[in-house]
Design a protein around this motif. Structure first.
Motif, PDB file in Angstrom:
ATOM      1  N   VAL A   2      45.100  36.509  36.167  1.00  0.00           N
ATOM      2  CA  VAL A   2      45.079  36.139  34.748  1.00  0.00           C
ATOM      3  C   VAL A   2      45.264  37.379  33.884  1.00  0.00           C
ATOM      4  O   VAL A   2      45.984  37.356  32.885  1.00  0.00           O
ATOM      5  N   PHE A   3      44.650  38.466  34.291  1.00  0.00           N
ATOM      6  CA  PHE A   3      44.727  39.728  33.549  1.00  0.00           C
ATOM      7  C   PHE A   3      46.177  40.177  33.395  1.00  0.00           C
ATOM      8  O   PHE A   3      46.647  40.454  32.291  1.00  0.00           O
ATOM      9  N   THR A   6      48.531  37.414  31.454  1.00  0.00           N
ATOM     10  CA  THR A   6      48.343  37.392  30.005  1.00  0.00           C
ATOM     11  C   THR A   6      48.872  38.671  29.365  1.00  0.00           C
ATOM     12  O   THR A   6      49.410  38.639  28.260  1.00  0.00           O
ATOM     13  N   TYR A  36      43.759  36.282  26.934  1.00  0.00           N
ATOM     14  CA  TYR A  36      42.867  36.421  28.085  1.00  0.00           C
ATOM     15  C   TYR A  36      41.622  35.551  27.925  1.00  0.00           C
ATOM     16  O   TYR A  36      41.200  34.872  28.867  1.00  0.00           O
ATOM     17  N   LEU A  40      41.370  32.640  30.869  1.00  0.00           N
ATOM     18  CA  LEU A  40      40.396  32.781  31.954  1.00  0.00           C
ATOM     19  C   LEU A  40      39.592  31.505  32.198  1.00  0.00           C
ATOM     20  O   LEU A  40      39.548  31.021  33.343  1.00  0.00           O
ATOM     21  N   PRO A  41      38.977  30.906  31.193  1.00  0.00           N
ATOM     22  CA  PRO A  41      38.256  29.658  31.470  1.00  0.00           C
ATOM     23  C   PRO A  41      39.176  28.509  31.902  1.00  0.00           C
ATOM     24  O   PRO A  41      38.784  27.679  32.733  1.00  0.00           O
ATOM     25  N   VAL A  43      41.890  28.758  33.708  1.00  0.00           N
ATOM     26  CA  VAL A  43      42.184  28.965  35.131  1.00  0.00           C
ATOM     27  C   VAL A  43      40.976  28.614  35.990  1.00  0.00           C
ATOM     28  O   VAL A  43      41.123  28.027  37.058  1.00  0.00           O
ATOM     29  N   MET A  44      39.787  28.938  35.512  1.00  0.00           N
ATOM     30  CA  MET A  44      38.586  28.634  36.289  1.00  0.00           C
ATOM     31  C   MET A  44      38.375  27.125  36.439  1.00  0.00           C
ATOM     32  O   MET A  44      37.795  26.675  37.433  1.00  0.00           O
TER      33      MET A  44
END
Length: 59
Positions: A2-3, A6, A36, A40-41, A43-44
């Motif tokens: 993700v880092f 993005t 980001y 991130l959430p 993707v989680m």
């Protein structure tokens, strides 16, 4: 993952929308930080469901 994703997507979008003007780096970092925080959430939540769905097709 993700880092890096993005970072690249926000870089390309910032270049497309603003070009290499003064303040580009600050604009890009703001865009990257927002992307980001959103990605991130997502993707989680999405990743486990996607893995589960794919594993059903593979087996």
């Amino acid at each position: 993952m993700v880092f890096i994703m993005t970072m690249i997507i926000s870089l390309v979008n910032t270049l497309k929308n603003y070009g290499l003007e003064a303040g580009f780096v600050l604009q890009w970092l703001q865009s990257w930080g927002f992307a980001y925080i959103v990605a991130l959430p997502v993707v989680m939540v999405v990743m486990p469901a996607t893995k589960k769905m794919i594993s059903k097709y593979i087996e």
